[in-house]
Design an enzyme around this catalytic site. Structure first.
Site, PDB file in Angstrom:
ATOM      1  N   GLU A 173      -5.372  -8.494  -0.505  1.00  0.00           N
ATOM      2  CA  GLU A 173      -5.966  -8.109   0.785  1.00  0.00           C
ATOM      3  C   GLU A 173      -7.380  -7.622   0.541  1.00  0.00           C
ATOM      4  O   GLU A 173      -7.627  -6.806  -0.347  1.00  0.00           O
ATOM      5  CB  GLU A 173      -5.129  -7.011   1.447  1.00  0.00           C
ATOM      6  CG  GLU A 173      -5.595  -6.623   2.844  1.00  0.00           C
ATOM      7  CD  GLU A 173      -4.656  -5.604   3.482  1.00  0.00           C
ATOM      8  OE1 GLU A 173      -3.427  -5.739   3.309  1.00  0.00           O
ATOM      9  OE2 GLU A 173      -5.149  -4.670   4.138  1.00  0.00           O
ATOM     10  N   GLU A 194       0.808  -1.226   0.000  1.00  0.00           N
ATOM     11  CA  GLU A 194       0.000   0.000   0.000  1.00  0.00           C
ATOM     12  C   GLU A 194       0.842   1.277   0.000  1.00  0.00           C
ATOM     13  O   GLU A 194       0.677   2.151   0.868  1.00  0.00           O
ATOM     14  CB  GLU A 194      -0.990  -0.024   1.156  1.00  0.00           C
ATOM     15  CG  GLU A 194      -1.972  -1.187   1.010  1.00  0.00           C
ATOM     16  CD  GLU A 194      -3.126  -1.171   1.998  1.00  0.00           C
ATOM     17  OE1 GLU A 194      -3.099  -0.390   2.963  1.00  0.00           O
ATOM     18  OE2 GLU A 194      -4.075  -1.955   1.781  1.00  0.00           O
TER      19      GLU A 194
END
Length: 496
Positions: free
Chosen positions: A276, A160
């Site tokens: 995720e 991320e």
């Protein structure tokens, strides 16, 4: 309100192969926790009863793992804990899905950190040293596990990086430079090793990474990203900024958009991985993570996405999860299939039922069910009742649902012989350790007796177990309350 549903299903109708993409990967917290015995016990349980192919965790380069330090300005590598971590994965039938993070403090360009375990989120102070570390790391893996094995692993660059000053203190350009040095290091060792990214939140930077690799003649073997139904910057506490629940169908919309971007690019053959996902990213969202709602949200989402994406990695396996520190209660919205005491949640059973389905799916399976057939004519049927929220509360309280019961009948035809039918149920009342914990007063600390009590309450209810003779037809009727699941195991035991 009750919705009525009736399906006529001929068990000799054509079938398609069941897409087990949802078992390709599952997530866990940071790598060092793999050395804890309670976490290892949870992994063993999940692998025995469900079975995933890959495990993804943060922080293989975290200081606690101890991969990198410097002596007199020169890098020194130590892979002892890496061996313990990955050896355990492989012993459990799991391949490492290697997230290349976080920055060793000796290699970091700043002291910016994240989480209870102080993960360094900065770019490297020297990309050449980073590249040396990646080279030494991958060469060590090949020496220990063999090139043929490591070629089946995935190497994902960071986590991320779009979340500025949360997971990455650098810019997008800094991330692309990290990707360049990483992919060059790995591909120099062997061009068939699989490297990808950008591992972003909210489907971001996919086109930008594709463009960067295209413009710079860099390879990319897979595209990875993340999403949640309630998506925003990662929440690291109980404060919720401006999260908005987008509706369960947003999950499919996101994935279709990401797949389209990849298919229309130079890298059209690249696999698309969601490394995720969950209902929400909020650490205090008990209803979204621990309740019966989580289980049916998962089932509906996985039904919608079948055949669309290569892997879809649920975040995550266990409540041994310490981003904001150890859980303060037995159930605290910590993402896992199993709570901190090893007690199964409702969502565990959703995955277990899915894993138990046969590989041949009848084309007449409905929008919220799967009907599967074995080669010998046995049937396994999974159905659920998903209700969308009208109001949400990410701080621990129940969502307000548009509640509807579903009165459902499956008429199975071309059924001839003697069968044993077992029916299992999970709902708000049964197979639900979170509600059982609430029923005993939501104690902050569990005694051994309470743990054993909740383990017993966590198992699905066996509501049907009988033998029956069928001369062509078998009707199955049940009523599903909101967020309820039923699973039928129908075994042919003799011919007529």
């Amino acid at each position: 309100m009750t919705v009525f549903s009736k399906s006529n299903i001929c068990i000799s109708d054509p079938t398609t192969t069941f897409d087990r993409y949802f078992q390709n990967c599952i997530g866990s917290c940071h790598a060092y926790l793999t050395l804890r015995e309670d976490f290892r016990k949870h992994v063993r349980t999940v692998q025995k009863e469900i079975g995933f192919n890959n495990l993804r965790c943060h922080g293989i380069f975290h200081d606690w793992v101890g991969v990198y330090r410097e002596v007199d300005g020169q890098p020194v590598f130590n892979f002892q804990n890496v061996n313990k971590i990955y050896d355990f994965f492989i012993e459990q039938g799991l391949k490492p899905y290697v997230e290349l993070s976080f920055m060793p403090s000796a290699l970091a360009s700043s002291k910016d950190t994240l989480f209870h375990y102080q993960a360094n989120i900065s770019p490297p102070k020297d990309h050449g040293l980073w590249q040396q570390m990646i080279t030494a790391f991958v060469e060590h893996l090949i020496h220990r596990y063999g090139l043929a094995e490591v070629k089946t692993w995935y190497f994902e660059v960071w986590n991320e990086p779009d979340l500025k000053d949360i997971f990455w203190s650098g810019s997008q350009a800094d991330y692309f430079e990290l990707y360049r040095h990483t992919v060059n290091a790995i591909k120099t060792i062997d061009g068939e090793l699989k490297v990808g990214g950008p591992s972003t939140s909210k489907n971001l930077w996919i086109q930008e990474l594709i463009d960067f690799c295209t413009d710079n003649n860099l390879p990319i073997d897979f595209i990875s990203t993340h999403h949640y139904c309630a998506d925003a910057a990662l929440e690291t506490g109980s404060d919720v900024f401006n999260l908005e629940y987008r509706g369960q169908k947003a999950m499919l919309s996101d994935v279709l958009a990401a797949v389209k971007q990849v298919k229309n690019s130079k890298f059209s053959d690249a696999e698309v991985h969601y490394s995720e996902w969950n209902v929400s990213p909020c650490h205090e969202d008990k209803y979204g993570k621990d309740s019966e709602f989580t289980a049916v949200f998962l089932l509906q989402t996985l039904k919608d996405l079948a055949g669309v994406v290569y892997s879809y990695s649920y975040w995550c396996l266990s409540d041994v999860f310490e981003e904001t520190g150890p859980g303060s209660q037995p159930y605290s919205g910590k993402y896992g299939l199993i709570n901190m005491h090893g007690i199964k949640k409702s969502v565990f059973h959703a995955y277990k039922f899915l894993s138990d389905l046969y590989d041949n799916v009848l084309d007449s399976s409905g929008e919220s069910s799967w009907v599967t057939r074995s080669k010998g004519g046995n049937i396994r049927l999974l159905s659920w009742n998903f209700n969308e929220p009208l109001e949400v509360d990410f701080n621990g309280n129940d969502y307000l649902l548009d509640e509807q019961n579903k009165d459902e009948t499956f008429n199975l035809t071309d059924m001839y012989g003697h069968y044993r039918i077992k029916g299992y149920r999970v709902d708000k009342q049964v197979g639900n350790s979170y509600r059982s914990w609430q029923a005993i007063g939501s104690p902050e600390y569990l005694s051994k007796e309470q743990v054993n009590q909740l383990i017993e309450c966590s198992e699905p209810e066996l509501f049907l177990d009988e033998e029956i003779s069928c001369d062509g037809k078998l009707p199955l009727h049940h009523t599903l309350t909101p967020c309820a699941i039923v699973f039928y195991d129908i075994e042919k035991i003799a011919e007529l």
